[in-house]
Design an enzyme around this catalytic site. Structure first.
Site, PDB file in Angstrom:
ATOM      1  N   SER A  55      17.443  73.617  75.197  1.00 30.02           N
ATOM      2  CA  SER A  55      18.273  72.822  74.492  1.00 30.02           C
ATOM      3  C   SER A  55      19.522  73.569  73.831  1.00 30.02           C
ATOM      4  O   SER A  55      19.333  74.620  73.264  1.00 30.02           O
ATOM      5  CB  SER A  55      17.387  72.174  73.115  1.00 30.02           C
ATOM      6  OG  SER A  55      18.341  71.657  72.328  1.00 30.02           O
ATOM      7  N   CYS A  66      21.677  70.061  70.993  1.00 31.31           N
ATOM      8  CA  CYS A  66      21.689  69.351  69.687  1.00 31.31           C
ATOM      9  C   CYS A  66      22.524  70.303  68.822  1.00 31.31           C
ATOM     10  O   CYS A  66      23.366  70.996  69.452  1.00 31.31           O
ATOM     11  CB  CYS A  66      20.238  70.002  69.172  1.00 31.31           C
ATOM     12  SG  CYS A  66      19.758  71.578  69.345  1.00 31.31           S
ATOM     13  N   MET A 103      61.681  55.369  64.977  1.00 27.63           N
ATOM     14  CA  MET A 103      63.081  55.348  65.521  1.00 27.63           C
ATOM     15  C   MET A 103      63.893  54.104  64.963  1.00 27.63           C
ATOM     16  O   MET A 103      63.447  53.519  64.227  1.00 27.63           O
ATOM     17  CB  MET A 103      62.900  55.636  66.863  1.00 27.63           C
ATOM     18  CG  MET A 103      62.418  56.973  67.452  1.00 27.63           C
ATOM     19  SD  MET A 103      62.178  57.162  69.091  1.00 27.63           S
ATOM     20  CE  MET A 103      61.225  55.756  69.432  1.00 27.63           C
ATOM     21  N   ARG A 153      13.732  70.872  62.638  1.00 30.48           N
ATOM     22  CA  ARG A 153      13.991  72.525  62.146  1.00 30.48           C
ATOM     23  C   ARG A 153      12.920  72.568  61.338  1.00 30.48           C
ATOM     24  O   ARG A 153      12.978  72.001  59.970  1.00 30.48           O
ATOM     25  CB  ARG A 153      15.316  72.421  61.530  1.00 30.48           C
ATOM     26  CG  ARG A 153      16.521  72.462  62.401  1.00 30.48           C
ATOM     27  CD  ARG A 153      17.822  71.939  61.968  1.00 30.48           C
ATOM     28  NE  ARG A 153      17.603  70.489  61.801  1.00 30.48           N
ATOM     29  CZ  ARG A 153      18.753  69.897  61.488  1.00 30.48           C
ATOM     30  NH1 ARG A 153      20.006  70.033  61.577  1.00 30.48           N
ATOM     31  NH2 ARG A 153      18.614  68.621  61.155  1.00 30.48           N
ATOM     32  N   GLY A 178      58.345  52.134  63.477  1.00 30.08           N
ATOM     33  CA  GLY A 178      59.124  52.587  62.345  1.00 30.08           C
ATOM     34  C   GLY A 178      59.662  53.969  62.484  1.00 30.08           C
ATOM     35  O   GLY A 178      60.355  54.502  61.688  1.00 30.08           O
ATOM     36  N   ARG A 216      53.294  43.490  72.688  1.00 30.27           N
ATOM     37  CA  ARG A 216      52.599  44.581  73.236  1.00 30.27           C
ATOM     38  C   ARG A 216      51.152  44.280  72.762  1.00 30.27           C
ATOM     39  O   ARG A 216      50.732  43.443  72.127  1.00 30.27           O
ATOM     40  CB  ARG A 216      53.100  45.743  72.429  1.00 30.27           C
ATOM     41  CG  ARG A 216      52.755  45.674  70.770  1.00 30.27           C
ATOM     42  CD  ARG A 216      53.378  46.599  70.027  1.00 30.27           C
ATOM     43  NE  ARG A 216      53.346  46.085  68.634  1.00 30.27           N
ATOM     44  CZ  ARG A 216      53.812  46.684  67.572  1.00 30.27           C
ATOM     45  NH1 ARG A 216      54.535  47.804  67.717  1.00 30.27           N
ATOM     46  NH2 ARG A 216      53.815  46.093  66.487  1.00 30.27           N
ATOM     47  N   ARG A 225      11.286  72.858  66.607  1.00 33.58           N
ATOM     48  CA  ARG A 225      11.548  74.264  66.575  1.00 33.58           C
ATOM     49  C   ARG A 225      10.775  75.065  65.768  1.00 33.58           C
ATOM     50  O   ARG A 225      10.885  74.646  64.450  1.00 33.58           O
ATOM     51  CB  ARG A 225      13.059  74.390  66.504  1.00 33.58           C
ATOM     52  CG  ARG A 225      13.527  75.831  66.735  1.00 33.58           C
ATOM     53  CD  ARG A 225      14.969  75.909  66.329  1.00 33.58           C
ATOM     54  NE  ARG A 225      15.124  75.836  64.631  1.00 33.58           N
ATOM     55  CZ  ARG A 225      16.447  75.705  64.356  1.00 33.58           C
ATOM     56  NH1 ARG A 225      17.394  75.755  65.251  1.00 33.58           N
ATOM     57  NH2 ARG A 225      16.619  75.573  62.993  1.00 33.58           N
ATOM     58  N   TYR A 243      19.661  64.799  77.528  1.00 41.78           N
ATOM     59  CA  TYR A 243      19.938  63.932  76.425  1.00 41.78           C
ATOM     60  C   TYR A 243      21.014  64.795  75.447  1.00 41.78           C
ATOM     61  O   TYR A 243      20.972  65.992  75.547  1.00 41.78           O
ATOM     62  CB  TYR A 243      18.377  63.804  75.554  1.00 41.78           C
ATOM     63  CG  TYR A 243      17.822  65.012  75.122  1.00 41.78           C
ATOM     64  CD1 TYR A 243      18.004  65.784  74.078  1.00 41.78           C
ATOM     65  CD2 TYR A 243      17.129  65.529  76.108  1.00 41.78           C
ATOM     66  CE1 TYR A 243      17.372  66.687  73.733  1.00 41.78           C
ATOM     67  CE2 TYR A 243      16.194  66.841  75.662  1.00 41.78           C
ATOM     68  CZ  TYR A 243      16.194  67.398  74.521  1.00 41.78           C
ATOM     69  OH  TYR A 243      15.851  68.551  73.937  1.00 41.78           O
ATOM     70  N   GLU A 299      21.464  79.246  72.320  1.00 41.35           N
ATOM     71  CA  GLU A 299      22.334  79.395  71.394  1.00 41.35           C
ATOM     72  C   GLU A 299      23.060  80.790  71.189  1.00 41.35           C
ATOM     73  O   GLU A 299      23.605  81.275  70.203  1.00 41.35           O
ATOM     74  CB  GLU A 299      21.762  79.226  69.819  1.00 41.35           C
ATOM     75  CG  GLU A 299      20.379  79.916  69.455  1.00 41.35           C
ATOM     76  CD  GLU A 299      19.551  79.273  68.200  1.00 41.35           C
ATOM     77  OE1 GLU A 299      20.343  78.757  67.289  1.00 41.35           O
ATOM     78  OE2 GLU A 299      18.420  79.404  68.284  1.00 41.35           O
ATOM     79  N   ARG A 310      68.025  48.874  70.749  1.00 45.97           N
ATOM     80  CA  ARG A 310      66.643  49.008  70.214  1.00 45.97           C
ATOM     81  C   ARG A 310      65.919  50.141  70.932  1.00 45.97           C
ATOM     82  O   ARG A 310      66.138  50.501  72.131  1.00 45.97           O
ATOM     83  CB  ARG A 310      66.031  47.875  70.568  1.00 45.97           C
ATOM     84  CG  ARG A 310      66.493  46.410  70.289  1.00 45.97           C
ATOM     85  CD  ARG A 310      65.520  45.219  70.809  1.00 45.97           C
ATOM     86  NE  ARG A 310      64.425  45.141  70.005  1.00 45.97           N
ATOM     87  CZ  ARG A 310      63.268  44.119  70.425  1.00 45.97           C
ATOM     88  NH1 ARG A 310      63.634  43.294  71.169  1.00 45.97           N
ATOM     89  NH2 ARG A 310      62.147  44.117  69.949  1.00 45.97           N
ATOM     90  N   LYS A 342      58.640  48.713  75.108  1.00 45.07           N
ATOM     91  CA  LYS A 342      59.116  47.598  74.396  1.00 45.07           C
ATOM     92  C   LYS A 342      59.884  47.061  75.777  1.00 45.07           C
ATOM     93  O   LYS A 342      60.051  45.830  76.059  1.00 45.07           O
ATOM     94  CB  LYS A 342      60.247  48.007  73.559  1.00 45.07           C
ATOM     95  CG  LYS A 342      60.744  46.747  72.772  1.00 45.07           C
ATOM     96  CD  LYS A 342      61.712  47.208  71.640  1.00 45.07           C
ATOM     97  CE  LYS A 342      60.952  47.925  70.315  1.00 45.07           C
ATOM     98  NZ  LYS A 342      61.777  48.444  69.411  1.00 45.07           N
TER      99      LYS A 342
HETATM  100  P1  ADP Z   1      60.992  47.979  65.762  1.00 49.67           P
HETATM  101  O1  ADP Z   1      60.529  48.763  67.022  1.00 49.67           O
HETATM  102  O2  ADP Z   1      61.069  48.693  64.466  1.00 49.67           O
HETATM  103  O3  ADP Z   1      60.216  46.711  65.690  1.00 49.67           O
HETATM  104  P2  ADP Z   1      62.742  46.476  67.194  1.00 49.67           P
HETATM  105  O4  ADP Z   1      63.780  47.100  68.207  1.00 49.67           O
HETATM  106  O5  ADP Z   1      61.895  45.306  67.639  1.00 49.67           O
HETATM  107  O6  ADP Z   1      62.409  47.367  66.209  1.00 49.67           O
HETATM  108  O7  ADP Z   1      63.913  45.443  66.096  1.00 49.67           O
HETATM  109  C1  ADP Z   1      63.860  45.316  64.804  1.00 49.67           C
HETATM  110  C2  ADP Z   1      63.670  43.712  64.382  1.00 49.67           C
HETATM  111  O8  ADP Z   1      64.876  43.133  65.263  1.00 49.67           O
HETATM  112  C3  ADP Z   1      62.461  43.145  65.125  1.00 49.67           C
HETATM  113  O9  ADP Z   1      62.115  42.366  64.148  1.00 49.67           O
HETATM  114  C4  ADP Z   1      63.112  42.272  66.305  1.00 49.67           C
HETATM  115  O10 ADP Z   1      62.522  41.246  66.661  1.00 49.67           O
HETATM  116  C5  ADP Z   1      64.580  42.106  66.069  1.00 49.67           C
HETATM  117  N1  ADP Z   1      65.670  42.039  67.072  1.00 49.67           N
HETATM  118  C6  ADP Z   1      65.776  43.209  68.113  1.00 49.67           C
HETATM  119  N2  ADP Z   1      66.237  42.357  68.888  1.00 49.67           N
HETATM  120  C7  ADP Z   1      66.864  41.349  68.634  1.00 49.67           C
HETATM  121  C8  ADP Z   1      67.815  40.194  69.002  1.00 49.67           C
HETATM  122  N3  ADP Z   1      68.283  40.561  70.273  1.00 49.67           N
HETATM  123  N4  ADP Z   1      67.922  39.311  68.512  1.00 49.67           N
HETATM  124  C9  ADP Z   1      67.171  38.912  67.412  1.00 49.67           C
HETATM  125  N5  ADP Z   1      66.390  39.643  66.635  1.00 49.67           N
HETATM  126  C10 ADP Z   1      66.144  40.905  67.552  1.00 49.67           C
HETATM  127 MG    MG Z   2      20.426  78.846  65.243  1.00 50.67          MG
HETATM  128 MG    MG Z   3      59.450  45.619  67.149  1.00 44.62          MG
END
Ligand code: ADP
Ligand code: MG
Ligand code: MG
Length: 906
Positions: A787, A855, A103, A582, A101, A335, A634, A875, A768, A92, A23
């Site tokens: 083989s 094989c 952390m 076989r 989701g 990303r 075989r 192969y 084998e 963040r 990020k």
């Molecule tokens: P996750 O990795 O779970 O997506 P994020 O760190 O991306 O968590 O943030 C959770 C939500 O908060 C995301 O939808 C992100 O776009 C929003 N968000 C994060 N930072 C800001 C910010 N500075 N202003 C507005 N929205 C934010």
């Molecule tokens: Mg055998």
């Molecule tokens: Mg995010």
């Protein structure tokens, strides 16, 4: 070494994911590209690692944060903790590898009672109190550790009190009482309140995000994904922008292409009057991009332009999180986007076509596992469908049929035109007819390499094994599931071999989008082919990428096949010959008696003649389908205990007859004696392969004669048969010398008798056993090809019988992490692989042009193929359904081994 603890967006770039997390690095990259990213900075993974090690923030970090915050105040023109438009920030998490989701993130950090009172004088009080409400909720959960369920309960209570159904409907007074209720609950459960010092809010949020690296769910996720626990997370602090600040504000996510279908159109979800977490939480219905264009045309236009910039820059599917604040667009994250298997192929092929990536890059961006998923049928599972039982996903596919509990009924029902599902406690060689007659097999016992699983995968039948708690009463014709459901003969079930789930009733099947197209001969007269338009696109993409894989491949792909139908499917799928036929598989079902009669010496001559006649038929079919391509046959290698009757059963029969004073036939007595004589205490290490052929050389004769005869007939008819003969389970060159002289003698005699001008087939050896690998230099003096039979080589190297391991201790080994992978599924490079390398080296030293193949199941396993390519084999040979997967993987392995500059491929 002095590693940075904090890096402002302006000083980072995308290559710094180790330090800044995905990020943070991508926010810095977008800042460099001039995209509208709110300013901020990232505390590095090094800072996190030191925090986790020492239990407190590293010395000097706080000073750096204060300094960066001052810079942020300067660039935003707002003050942290002061004024009627104070600077608020988000805190963040963001690790090197995306852990969605797993952390924590805290938004709206820096807001206090005092600031709220000042802000409402200048800004919409509803907006201000909504921000405060969000901060209290997120801080309570993330920093103070209050469970979401408790926070949700408090919110629900206030909503009910206020007589509304969502926070969006609360007025200012309602929001105020919601904040108050949350804070009362925080104090009651934790003894702590939201701190009224913005700096304390900030530092405790940073600590909480650092600590979230070690949350239980993050650890579980990492173990599952194979991510190291030592990396730590970065923490990004950035200016808040507000999607909740009025009718022309909102938040959303957008992909540069459709991540489900791969269609080259941007795809997105938009939620007006919301902050980002509302979009992903799925609590509210979102609008499409087209709707967003209607509401916010300017921001929409800009969004599409930025997503296109990002896609060109990253040269891959990108997704972004964005927020619109009073009509102005901000980009908050990007990303390389996750995608479905179908989209992966379509996008890779399209991007190669567009010239955005090279054909090599397109090839390495997809994988055999993804292709496997596209080859198999799946179910359209309706919301309410109730799983009857769940086991191991042993062979992928979607099979619907009525239940039968024994193989004979399966065959009879199939003959009557029914689709049947064979449900057994476990299966054995005797069940083969029944398995073949079924669309799916379900067993209560057994692992991924149990008999049922191996046979089903080999023949492309759907299979679920190891269904815990399933009790099958084959005689009574019923079974009871762990949940207590009673299944009877004729009940219809839907078996999902990809997930391991079995459903009651008949679910709609969605055909694998490319299976038909890849596994059947292309019909040029039918431009549409099978499937719908979307499937056609996927198929075209897969074909394009496979074609490039073939061009790059250094290793060929053959198939393991015993019937002309399988061979034809495999050839259509691109197999370049048969690597393993076989012979004993041609003698299963009712033909087993032939093997028994020869070995027990009862009517042996007739049995041999019949065996030869059958073999001529079957070999002719294979050689004809594979005309011009090698076909490795075989020689007979029957596991004796699977082909001979059980002496106990015979003894009981004799005893019953004797007890009733009835005569016992000579044949029955002879069979009983012979079976007892041949009974082995350890069949896996007993009279098998070349050992049996040495004791019963007449078994060599029939198949050699049959193969030469079949080849001669095809040759005479103008074909180009290319048979080869392979000797199984050899451990010493003397065994091979003896077998080979018999083979050559019979082959020459047959050629002479037929007046054929064909050369006698080349003779090779199956490696084998560990000793064969070690003595490969000796074997190569006689063998024209090797083989590697990796199934048995794995069993004998590890000294583990696969059935016993899979149904027993191996699952403990895997769940306890003693072994990372099942060595019968994925080749063990350290032990078995070392033996293969030794054999390759020693064999080629003796005979430089020695042909080498593999094989066995691992030869078609996406995770093992690179190893075989690296060994320099000629192969790999796999079951027909895996031929396209293997083609893809040998091509990828060749490209990856070259290691040229494939920028940014994942
Ligand atoms: P996750 O990795 O779970 O997506 P994020 O760190 O991306 O968590 O943030 C959770 C939500 O908060 C995301 O939808 C992100 O776009 C929003 N968000 C994060 N930072 C800001 C910010 N500075 N202003 C507005 N929205 C934010
Ligand atoms: Mg055998
Ligand atoms: Mg995010």
């Amino acid at each position: 070494m002095n590693v940075s603890l904090l890096v402002p967006f302006a000083h980072g770039e995308r290559g710094m994911t180790d330090l800044l997390g995905g990020k943070g690095a991508n926010l810095a990259e977008m800042t460099r590209l001039g995209l509208p990213v709110p300013p901020g900075f990232t505390l590095t993974t090094e800072a996190c690692r030191r925090y986790l090690k020492d239990g407190h923030r590293p010395p000097g970090l706080d000073d750096q944060v204060r300094k960066a915050l001052t810079d942020l105040e300067r660039s935003t023109g707002r003050a942290f903790g002061e004024g009627d438009r104070p600077l608020l920030v988000s805190v963040r998490s963001g690790a090197k590898f995306s852990m969605p989701g797993m952390m924590e993130t805290v938004l709206d950090v820096g807001l206090t009672d005092a600031l709220v009172e000042r802000m409402v004088l200048r800004q919409d009080p509803r907006f201000v109190w909504d921000c405060y409400r969000r901060l209290v909720e997120m801080y309570g959960r993330t920093v103070l550790g209050v469970p979401s369920t408790s926070i949700d309960a408090v919110r629900a209570g206030v909503l009910a009190e206020q007589g509304v159904s969502a926070t969006a409907e609360l007025d200012v007074a309602g929001l105020r009482s919601l904040v108050a209720a949350h804070r009362r609950a925080l104090v009651a459960t934790t003894g702590l309140d939201l701190p009224q010092d913005p700096w304390e809010q900030l530092t405790s949020s940073i600590d909480a995000v650092f600590s979230s690296w070690n949350s239980i769910r993050a650890q579980v996720y990492r173990r599952h994904e194979g991510i190291s626990g030592d990396l730590g997370t970065a923490v990004t602090v950035m200016q808040m922008v507000y999607g909740n600040s009025g009718p022309h504000s909102g938040s959303g996510v957008c992909f540069s292409r459709n991540p489900a279908t791969g269609d080259p159109e941007p795809y997105g979800d938009y939620l007006p009057e919301a902050q980002g977490e509302d979009v992903v939480s799925g609590s509210q219905a979102t609008l499409s991009l087209a709707h967003m264009a209607g509401r916010e045309p300017g921001a929409h236009h800009e969004l599409l332009s930025h997503i296109s910039t990002l896609e060109k820059h990253y040269r891959d599917l990108c997704d972004v999180e964005f927020t619109v604040q009073d009509g102005t667009l901000y980009v908050l994250q990007t990303r390389v986007g996750k995608r479905s298997p179908a989209a992966a192929f379509v996008i890779a092929a399209d991007m190669a076509e567009e010239g955005l990536v090279s054909e090599d890059e397109a090839l390495v961006r997809v994988g055999g596992r993804q292709l496997e998923l596209l080859l198999h049928d799946t179910f359209e599972v309706p919301g309410g469908a109730r799983p009857l039982m769940t086991g191991l996903p042993a062979s992928p596919g979607a099979g619907v049929g009525s239940i039968v509990f024994d193989p004979h009924t399966a065959v009879a029902r199939r003959a009557a035109g029914d689709d049947v599902v064979l449900v057994r406690t476990e299966t054995s060689a005797e069940d083969l007819d029944g398995i073949l007659a079924s669309v799916a097999v379900v067993t209560a016992r057994g692992g991924l390499a149990s008999h049922a699983a191996v046979v089903a995968r080999g023949f492309g039948r759907t299979c679920v094994t190891g269904v815990a708690g399933l009790v099958v009463d084959e005689l009574a014709g019923q079974a009871v599931t762990a949940a207590g459901d009673v299944l009877r003969t004729g009940d219809v079930v839907s078996v999902d071999g990809t997930t391991g789930t079995v459903y009651a009733g008949s679910l709609a099947v969605r055909p694998g989008p490319v299976a038909g197209g890849l596994m059947t001969v292309e019909d040029a007269s039918d431009p549409e082919g099978p499937g719908n338009g979307a499937d056609q696109r996927v198929l075209a993409a897969v074909r394009r990428i496979l074609q490039h894989a073939d061009q790059r491949a250094t290793v060929k792909v053959r198939t393991n096949a015993e019937t002309a139908d399988e061979a034809a499917a495999a050839r259509a799928a691109g197999a370049t010959g048969i690597g393993l036929c076989r012979t004993e598989h041609m003698l299963l079902g009712s033909r087993r008696a032939l093997v028994e009669n020869v070995i027990l010496g009862i009517g042996a001559q007739d049995a041999l003649a019949r065996m030869e006649q059958l073999a001529v038929q079957e070999f002719t079919g294979l050689l004809r389908v594979m005309d011009g391509l090698p076909v490795v046959v075989r020689l007979l290698d029957p596991p004796l205990h699977e082909f001979l009757p059980d002496p106990e059963g015979l003894a009981v029969a004799v005893a019953l007859l004797e007890g009733a004073g009835k005569p016992v036939s000579d044949v029955l007595r002879t069979r009983l004696d012979a079976t007892r004589r041949w009974r082995e205490s350890n069949p896996m290490l007993g009279l098998r392969g070349v050992r049996l052929l040495t004791v019963h050389p007449e078994l060599v004769d029939v198949h050699v004669r049959a193969l030469v005869t079949a080849a001669h007939q095809l040759d005479a008819a103008g074909g180009n048969p290319r048979p080869e003969i392979m000797v199984p389970l050899v451990s010493d060159v003397a065994e091979l010398v003896s077998a080979r002289s018999r083979i050559v003698e019979v082959a020459v005699a047959t050629v002479l008798a037929l007046g054929s001008d064909l050369p006698t087939p080349p003779v090779g050896v199956m490696i084998e056993l560990p000793r064969a690998a070690l003595c490969a230099d000796d074997l190569a003096t006689v063998a024209e090809f090797f083989s590697f039979g990796t199934n048995d080589l794995t069993q004998t190297t590890w000294g583990m019988s696969r059935d016993d391991a899979e149904t027993g201790f191996l699952s403990t080994y895997l769940s306890d992490g003693i072994l990372p992978k099942d060595p019968f599924t994925t080749l063990d490079p350290r032990g078995v692989g070392e033996l293969i390398r030794i054999a390759v080296e020693r064999g080629r030293r003796t005979r430089p042009d020695l042909e080498l193949g593999a094989c066995g199941e691992q030869a078609g396993d996406p995770d093992s193929i690179a190893f075989f390519v690296d060994c320099g084999l000629d192969y790999v040979s796999c079951s027909p359904p895996r031929v396209p997967v293997a083609r893809l993987e040998v091509g990828r392995a060749a490209v990856l081994a070259e290691g040229t500059s494939l920028s940014d491929t994942r």
